[in-house]
Design a protein around this motif. Sequence first.
Motif, mmCIF file in Angstrom:
data_model
loop_
_atom_site.group_PDB
_atom_site.id
_atom_site.type_symbol
_atom_site.label_atom_id
_atom_site.label_comp_id
_atom_site.label_asym_id
_atom_site.label_seq_id
_atom_site.Cartn_x
_atom_site.Cartn_y
_atom_site.Cartn_z
ATOM 1 N N ASN A 93 0.833 -1.192 0.000
ATOM 2 C CA ASN A 93 0.000 0.000 0.000
ATOM 3 C C ASN A 93 0.874 1.252 0.000
ATOM 4 O OD1 ASN A 93 -2.449 -1.544 0.282
ATOM 5 N ND2 ASN A 93 -1.881 -1.856 2.425
ATOM 6 N N ILE A 94 0.386 2.288 -0.632
ATOM 7 C CA ILE A 94 1.131 3.547 -0.726
ATOM 8 C C ILE A 94 0.326 4.666 -0.077
ATOM 9 C CG2 ILE A 94 0.180 3.928 -3.045
ATOM 10 C CD1 ILE A 94 2.674 5.525 -3.727
ATOM 11 N N ASN A 95 0.991 5.479 0.739
ATOM 12 C CA ASN A 95 0.347 6.618 1.381
ATOM 13 C C ASN A 95 0.552 7.836 0.480
ATOM 14 O OD1 ASN A 95 -0.344 8.859 2.979
ATOM 15 N ND2 ASN A 95 0.257 7.820 4.864
ATOM 16 N N THR A 96 -0.419 8.121 -0.381
ATOM 17 C CA THR A 96 -0.261 9.188 -1.362
ATOM 18 C C THR A 96 -0.191 10.567 -0.714
ATOM 19 O OG1 THR A 96 -2.664 9.226 -1.680
ATOM 20 C CG2 THR A 96 -1.386 7.886 -3.190
ATOM 21 N N GLN A 97 -0.906 10.747 0.393
ATOM 22 C CA GLN A 97 -0.867 12.043 1.065
ATOM 23 C C GLN A 97 0.521 12.328 1.620
ATOM 24 O OE1 GLN A 97 -4.064 11.938 3.939
ATOM 25 N NE2 GLN A 97 -5.543 12.721 2.469
ATOM 26 N N LEU A 98 1.133 11.307 2.220
ATOM 27 C CA LEU A 98 2.478 11.487 2.766
ATOM 28 C C LEU A 98 3.481 11.774 1.653
ATOM 29 C CD1 LEU A 98 4.557 11.397 5.029
ATOM 30 C CD2 LEU A 98 4.637 8.908 4.781
ATOM 31 N N ILE A 99 3.392 11.037 0.557
ATOM 32 C CA ILE A 99 4.331 11.243 -0.551
ATOM 33 C C ILE A 99 4.139 12.633 -1.151
ATOM 34 C CG2 ILE A 99 4.894 10.486 -2.891
ATOM 35 C CD1 ILE A 99 4.602 7.624 -1.912
ATOM 36 N N ASP A 100 2.896 13.078 -1.253
ATOM 37 C CA ASP A 100 2.634 14.429 -1.750
ATOM 38 C C ASP A 100 3.310 15.472 -0.861
ATOM 39 O OD1 ASP A 100 0.697 16.165 -3.596
ATOM 40 O OD2 ASP A 100 0.622 16.987 -1.568
ATOM 41 N N LYS A 101 3.230 15.286 0.469
ATOM 42 C CA LYS A 101 3.866 16.222 1.398
ATOM 43 C C LYS A 101 5.391 16.198 1.254
ATOM 44 C CE LYS A 101 0.235 16.088 4.946
ATOM 45 N NZ LYS A 101 -0.109 15.659 6.323
ATOM 46 N N ILE A 102 5.949 14.998 1.079
ATOM 47 C CA ILE A 102 7.401 14.869 0.907
ATOM 48 C C ILE A 102 7.857 15.595 -0.352
ATOM 49 C CG2 ILE A 102 9.245 13.223 0.360
ATOM 50 C CD1 ILE A 102 7.824 11.238 2.253
ATOM 51 N N ILE A 103 7.133 15.391 -1.442
ATOM 52 C CA ILE A 103 7.491 16.039 -2.702
ATOM 53 C C ILE A 103 7.354 17.550 -2.586
ATOM 54 C CG2 ILE A 103 6.740 16.337 -5.102
ATOM 55 C CD1 ILE A 103 6.177 13.317 -5.148
ATOM 56 N N GLU A 104 6.288 18.000 -1.947
ATOM 57 C CA GLU A 104 6.073 19.431 -1.758
ATOM 58 C C GLU A 104 7.203 20.062 -0.944
ATOM 59 O OE1 GLU A 104 4.261 23.098 -2.162
ATOM 60 O OE2 GLU A 104 3.656 21.205 -3.137
ATOM 61 N N GLU A 105 7.681 19.329 0.065
ATOM 62 C CA GLU A 105 8.701 19.858 0.966
ATOM 63 C C GLU A 105 10.096 19.830 0.361
ATOM 64 O OE1 GLU A 105 10.430 21.434 4.407
ATOM 65 O OE2 GLU A 105 8.316 21.252 3.899
ATOM 66 N N PHE A 106 10.429 18.765 -0.370
ATOM 67 C CA PHE A 106 11.827 18.560 -0.767
ATOM 68 C C PHE A 106 12.099 18.657 -2.275
ATOM 69 C CE2 PHE A 106 11.289 16.240 3.230
ATOM 70 C CZ PHE A 106 12.288 16.815 3.993
ATOM 71 N N CYS A 107 11.055 18.824 -3.098
ATOM 72 C CA CYS A 107 11.279 18.762 -4.542
ATOM 73 C C CYS A 107 10.809 19.995 -5.302
ATOM 74 C CB CYS A 107 10.563 17.535 -5.124
ATOM 75 S SG CYS A 107 11.087 15.963 -4.425
ATOM 76 N N ARG A 108 10.323 21.023 -4.598
ATOM 77 C CA ARG A 108 9.829 22.219 -5.295
ATOM 78 C C ARG A 108 10.952 23.219 -5.537
ATOM 79 N NH1 ARG A 108 4.216 22.699 -5.573
ATOM 80 N NH2 ARG A 108 4.701 24.374 -6.984
#
Length: 260
Positions: free
Chosen positions: A245-260
């Motif tokens: 299972n994948i936690n899409t909300q968590l991954i979205d937050k990670i990308i928002e924090e570290f990849c913008r």
Amino acid sequence: MYNSKLYAEKELEYQSELAKRYRKELKRLPEGKLSVNTVKGKPYYFHLSNGERKYLGSGENEVVKDLQKRYYLEEALKRIDSNQKLLQKIGQEYISINLEEMMTQSPKAYREMPIDYFNLSKQNSSSWGSSKYERSQKYSEHLVHQTLKGDFVRSKSEAIISNIFFTKKIEYRYEEVIKINGKIIVPDFRILVKSENRIKILEHFGMIGNAEYMEDVMWKVKFYLENGFKPWEDIIFTFEDIYGNINTQLIDKIIEEFCR
């Protein structure tokens, strides 16, 4: 075209598995409910079961903790049940925007239009993420999930991550063949982080319940660390759980924090 129906299906799988685990946990917990009286700011608990009221004392009592846990598991299961009905409805009623499927269902006069006309990856083709690069051809038959960008990836989870990048207008390259200290390696994603004006790597690890796969995971993590990659600065790791299972909300937050 990858679509939201797959997000709903993945979330439904996750919540169904969670419900199984919660129901299993409930079987070991005591039946009944709690009540509490507060005296001088201190709570004193009572166990209500089969019409009887039994004094339990303070919150340190294990029965109190178990009954509190029972309450939250039961409330979570109510929400999961509601979510499952909604997700099932989405799966049943979602209308695909897959262009090939739309064209087969269209009037004959519109079926011969080149599908490449809609290839979103051609927009802003001069960007770093859309320019030509050496992409791994290993097991190309497994590239079956099309992303919003228009390319194909190996798993639904990678499609979800690709689509998060795309919707956030983050340029990325999928499975680019690169060399690190003379050794060829293929990261899942290389990302242009515009705020820092540099490239980062994101590795997504699924199937962590598979022992052989985990050996490859540990080798890859060790390789990056030994070659000076700093977690969260140079490289980002995301994971699925042991059930896939994948936690899409968590991954979205990670990308928002570290990849913008």
